[in-house]
Design an enzyme around this catalytic site. Structure first.
Site: not given
Length: 374
Positions: A121, A126, A129, A132, A227
């Protein structure tokens, strides 16, 4: 180079790894695309759309035996992997920390396994990802499920018969899923509170109009990767005391807390559920990893002491069309980085490629997986 997509075999899986839009982009890169018939049907993508985008409809066994790169949502069964040629590659959600035997199979079969769930991450990753992307959908759907189960209004209602106060929603875990659950519950008119062990998310929670529930802790609660981290027993007890008070007064509780590679942390005890009002609702979207609530039964909706407890599985699949669209775009972003001159280039000096590649040439590669398997 042949890129293959087979129909997903998991019972609740409606997503597809590559959309017709993604097929068209890969075709323009000079790649040959094989799609199993009806792979996209459950996501509202027809075989004809794939053909029009440049794909060839092939039988499953031919795809598995001829493909150089297999794209999937869920990790394919071992019997499918046995049909793949050596040194071919697989990209899917592999969950290597939870499925060590699967990793061993990939190693022994000389297959390259790339996990969409171990992409780091970082800002550069992004667009890749997928965790997400899917969590966003899960958080949205969780708020809708809560509203659907609840036998009350969510917004304040002023009527001729009197004023109905707004429902109270508590979201436990303010990651991507939690933040989307907060935003959706707020749009539906509820009063929202949220808790997370990472104090850094307080600003994000408050920016969505929710109140942040704070628990003072005496240790770091976040990993370097952003996380949540498992807490000590002392801090867990402190956390439970605060959560208990807020759970008891909530109409809907949505739990989203996960720790990579470990069972979901238990945040709601049986006693907390029994202290909630009759008709209240718990939506435990961590059910697939055991659940955040002690009484959750994964895949079932139960009543415990007149409280509805729903442990849904594979929530992103319930919005399969958009989930597939987002997942396909995540994979395309990864392939933009991976494929050079029509062939995969496993450059392990690149942090993204290194962490995403679980196995390659019979070796365990991902630093993230190596570190957490210890």
């Amino acid at each position: 180079m042949i890129v293959g997509v087979c129909k997903e075999t998991e019972a609740l899986e409606k997503r597809v790894a590559l959309t017709p839009e993604g097929t068209e982009k890969l075709s323009k890169m000079g790649l040959t695309i094989y799609i199993e018939s009806e792979s996209g049907l459950a996501s509202s993508y027809s075989d004809q759309q794939y053909i029009d985008s440049g794909a060839e409809i092939k039988k499953r066994n031919q795809i598995l035996s001829e493909t150089d790169l297999l794209l999937a949502v869920q990790a394919p069964l071992a019997e499918d992997l046995e049909k793949m040629k050596k040194n071919s590659a697989l990209i899917a959600f592999l969950w290597p920390l939870q499925h060590k035997k699967y990793v061993d199979f990939l190693l022994n079969a000389d297959l390259t396994g790339m996990a969409m769930d171990t992409i780091p991450r970082i800002s550069r990753a992004q667009s890749m990802d997928a965790l997400s992307s899917m969590s966003n959908i899960a958080g949205y759907k969780a708020a809708l499920l809560g509203a659907n189960h609840l036998d009350r209004y969510l917004p304040m209602m002023m009527t001729a018969a009197g004023t109905i106060p707004p429902a109270k929603v508590l979201v436990l875990g303010a990651g991507v899923a939690g933040l989307q659950a907060i935003a959706t519950a707020k749009r539906l008119g509820a009063v929202v509170e949220a808790f997370d062990i990472r104090p850094a998310v307080k600003e994000q929670v408050e920016s969505l109009g929710a109140k942040f529930v704070e628990v003072p802790l005496e240790e770091e609660s976040e990993t370097k990767g952003g996380y949540a981290k498992e807490l000590s027993d002392q801090n867990k007890e402190k956390q439970r005391e605060v959560i208990h008070k807020h759970v008891a007064k909530s109409d809907i509780v949505i739990t989203t807390a996960l720790i990579p590679g470990k069972p979901a942390p238990q945040l709601i005890t049986r006693q907390m559920v029994e202290d909630m009002s009759a008709g209240s609702v718990i939506i435990d979207i961590a059910a697939e990893q055991g659940g955040n609530c002690e009484v959750t039964e994964p895949g079932k909706t139960i009543r415990h002491n007149e409280v509805i407890v729903d442990g849904p599985l594979n929530l992103p699949s319930s919005l399969a069309h958009h989930a597939s669209k987002l997942y396909s775009k995540n994979i395309l972003s990864l392939l933009d980085l991976l494929i050079k001159d029509g062939q995969p280039n496993f450059n392990f000096d690149d942090e993204i490629i290194a962490n995403a590649t679980v196995t390659h040439n019979g070796e365990l590669i991902s630093p993230f997986v190596k570190e957490n398997m210890k």
